[in-house]
Design an enzyme around this catalytic site. Structure first.
Site, short mmCIF file in Angstrom:
data_model
loop_
_atom_site.label_atom_id
_atom_site.label_comp_id
_atom_site.label_asym_id
_atom_site.label_seq_id
_atom_site.Cartn_x
_atom_site.Cartn_y
_atom_site.Cartn_z
N SER A 3 3.49 -2.31 10.24
CA SER A 3 4.72 -2.44 10.71
C SER A 3 5.32 -3.86 10.37
O SER A 3 6.26 -4.19 11.23
CB SER A 3 4.92 -1.93 12.21
OG SER A 3 4.56 -0.69 12.29
N ASN B 267 0.97 -1.13 -0.10
CA ASN B 267 0.13 -0.01 -0.02
C ASN B 267 0.81 1.29 -0.04
O ASN B 267 1.39 1.47 1.11
CB ASN B 267 -0.92 -0.10 1.11
CG ASN B 267 -1.71 1.29 1.34
OD1 ASN B 267 -1.88 2.20 0.57
ND2 ASN B 267 -2.11 1.54 2.61
N TRP B 268 0.94 1.78 -1.20
CA TRP B 268 1.87 2.90 -1.23
C TRP B 268 1.24 4.30 -0.50
O TRP B 268 2.01 5.26 -0.64
CB TRP B 268 2.05 3.23 -2.77
CG TRP B 268 2.87 2.35 -3.38
CD1 TRP B 268 3.27 1.02 -2.81
CD2 TRP B 268 3.27 2.26 -4.85
NE1 TRP B 268 3.93 0.25 -3.86
CE2 TRP B 268 4.06 1.01 -5.05
CE3 TRP B 268 3.35 3.11 -5.84
CZ2 TRP B 268 4.66 0.58 -6.08
CZ3 TRP B 268 4.06 2.87 -6.81
CH2 TRP B 268 4.57 1.52 -7.23
N LYS B 269 -0.13 4.33 -0.11
CA LYS B 269 -0.61 5.35 0.28
C LYS B 269 -0.44 6.72 -0.71
O LYS B 269 -0.33 6.46 -1.80
CB LYS B 269 -0.07 5.58 1.72
CG LYS B 269 -0.27 4.33 2.43
CD LYS B 269 0.06 4.91 3.96
CE LYS B 269 0.07 3.46 4.85
NZ LYS B 269 -0.11 3.54 6.08
N GLU C 158 -5.48 -5.11 10.44
CA GLU C 158 -4.64 -4.17 10.60
C GLU C 158 -4.79 -3.61 11.93
O GLU C 158 -5.60 -2.62 11.87
CB GLU C 158 -4.52 -3.24 9.44
CG GLU C 158 -4.12 -3.89 8.17
CD GLU C 158 -3.81 -2.70 7.21
OE1 GLU C 158 -2.53 -2.98 6.68
OE2 GLU C 158 -4.24 -1.72 6.89
N GLY D 70 4.88 1.21 4.68
CA GLY D 70 6.20 2.09 4.51
C GLY D 70 7.32 0.98 3.82
O GLY D 70 7.92 1.73 2.93
N GLU E 59 -6.83 4.67 7.63
CA GLU E 59 -6.70 5.91 7.37
C GLU E 59 -7.96 6.42 6.86
O GLU E 59 -8.40 7.79 6.85
CB GLU E 59 -5.53 6.12 6.48
CG GLU E 59 -4.20 5.96 7.34
CD GLU E 59 -3.15 5.40 6.53
OE1 GLU E 59 -3.07 5.64 5.28
OE2 GLU E 59 -2.13 4.95 7.24
N GLY F 169 2.25 2.00 10.91
CA GLY F 169 2.94 3.11 10.62
C GLY F 169 3.81 3.48 11.82
O GLY F 169 4.28 4.55 12.00
N HIS G 240 -9.52 0.71 4.63
CA HIS G 240 -8.20 0.94 5.45
C HIS G 240 -8.41 2.08 6.56
O HIS G 240 -9.26 2.99 6.35
CB HIS G 240 -7.21 1.69 4.47
CG HIS G 240 -5.93 1.86 5.06
ND1 HIS G 240 -5.37 2.69 6.08
CD2 HIS G 240 -4.71 0.75 4.82
CE1 HIS G 240 -4.24 2.50 6.17
NE2 HIS G 240 -3.80 1.23 5.64
C1 PEP Z 1 -0.60 0.19 5.95
O1 PEP Z 1 -0.91 1.12 5.33
O2 PEP Z 1 -1.67 -0.69 5.54
C2 PEP Z 1 0.28 -0.38 6.64
C3 PEP Z 1 0.31 -1.82 7.32
O3 PEP Z 1 1.45 0.54 6.89
P1 PEP Z 1 2.79 0.22 7.78
O4 PEP Z 1 3.30 -1.14 7.02
O5 PEP Z 1 3.52 1.23 7.25
O6 PEP Z 1 2.52 -0.02 9.07
#
Ligand code: PEP
Length: 268
Positions: free
Chosen positions: A231, A24-26, A185, A253, A115, A191, A113
């Protein structure tokens, strides 16, 4: 493919569910940078993905057509959008619908998600509609769920995740729910550099599969891949992916660094 024999929630057969590493590049990467990143990931992983072991890229919308073309013809190597609107078309300035996403050649979509839930107020009912639109457009949804730190600390993590999946997914008939994947998640792990432990993550995955099983039967629950996100890095991916109910990862990330993303795929 993962054998489920060690999990008490799973039957004795070898399962048909896929193992998946999804990035997931966001809101990162310009068009040029994104195409270069996708090209680098393709170079590293081409020939290693398969129907059972997939690589999925979720870039911003502007990259989709270009990346879909770049991945065209590769087995088990796809891209998708990070969101879609809950209507097919209309006067919704700035929005993108599921059929539009499908028209780029992308074939997946992230739904719910954290976010999107937090910054855009997306609730269970809206996410049920988005899931429907995704499926109607023949996209594979990855439905995201997970509790906040406060919800976990107050002992409500299982109740929250149960509510999220039942309110947004359990209206689907069996033949439709089989077409999607779920990503657990925990919000406090996204993050933050603080991943759930393999044991805690697996406990929630097993719970989700148990709830799917109660509603749709064990065979159906066994076909649905449940990814862990929060993470995941090269250093902890192996421990998480070794757990019987964890079928891969949704990576934020670390998916922006081709070498790290490759290392995480290697941990499948
Ligand atoms: C995500 O954005 O779905 C995610 C899991 O981010 P990260 O790996 O950076 O925690």
């Amino acid at each position: 493919m993962k054998s489920a024999q060690n999990s008490e929630t799973i039957n004795e057969q070898v399962t048909m569910r896929k193992q998946i590493v999804a990035g997931n590049w966001k809101m990162h990467e310009t068009l040029e940078e994104g195409l270069a990143l996708a090209g680098e990931i393709r170079k590293r992983l081409e020939g290693r993905s398969s129907e059972e072991k997939e690589v999925l890229l979720f870039p911003p919308y502007i990259h989709l057509a270009g990346i879909a073309k770049l991945l065209d013809g590769l087995t088990g190597f796809h891209c998708g959008a990070q969101n879609c609107h809950h209507k097919i078309e209309g006067a919704y300035t700035g929005e993108i619908s599921a059929p539009m996403i499908a028209s780029t050649g992308a074939n997946h979509v992230l739904i719910g998600h954290s976010e999107r839930r937090k910054y855009f107020g997306e609730n269970d009912a809206l996410l049920a509609e988005k899931t429907d639109r995704g499926l109607e457009a023949k996209l594979t949804p990855i439905f995201c769920c997970g509790e906040t730190l406060e919800e976990r600390e107050s002992g409500r993590a299982f109740e929250i995740v149960d509510r999220q999946i039942s309110n947004s997914l359990f209206h689907l008939p069996k033949e439709k729910i089989k077409l999607l994947h779920i990503a657990y998640e925990p919000v406090w792990a996204i993050g933050t550099g603080k991943s759930a432990s393999p044991k805690d993550a697996n406990e929630m995955h097993a719970f989700i599969r148990q709830e799917l099983s109660k509603k749709y039967g064990r065979d159906c629950a066994e076909t649905i891949s449940i990814l862990y996100g929060g993470s995941v890095k090269p250093g902890n991916a192996g421990g998480l992916f070794a757990m019987p109910d964890i079928d891969g990862g949704l990576i934020g990330g670390a998916s922006l660094k081709a070498a790290d993303f490759e290392a995480i795929f290697n941990a499948l």
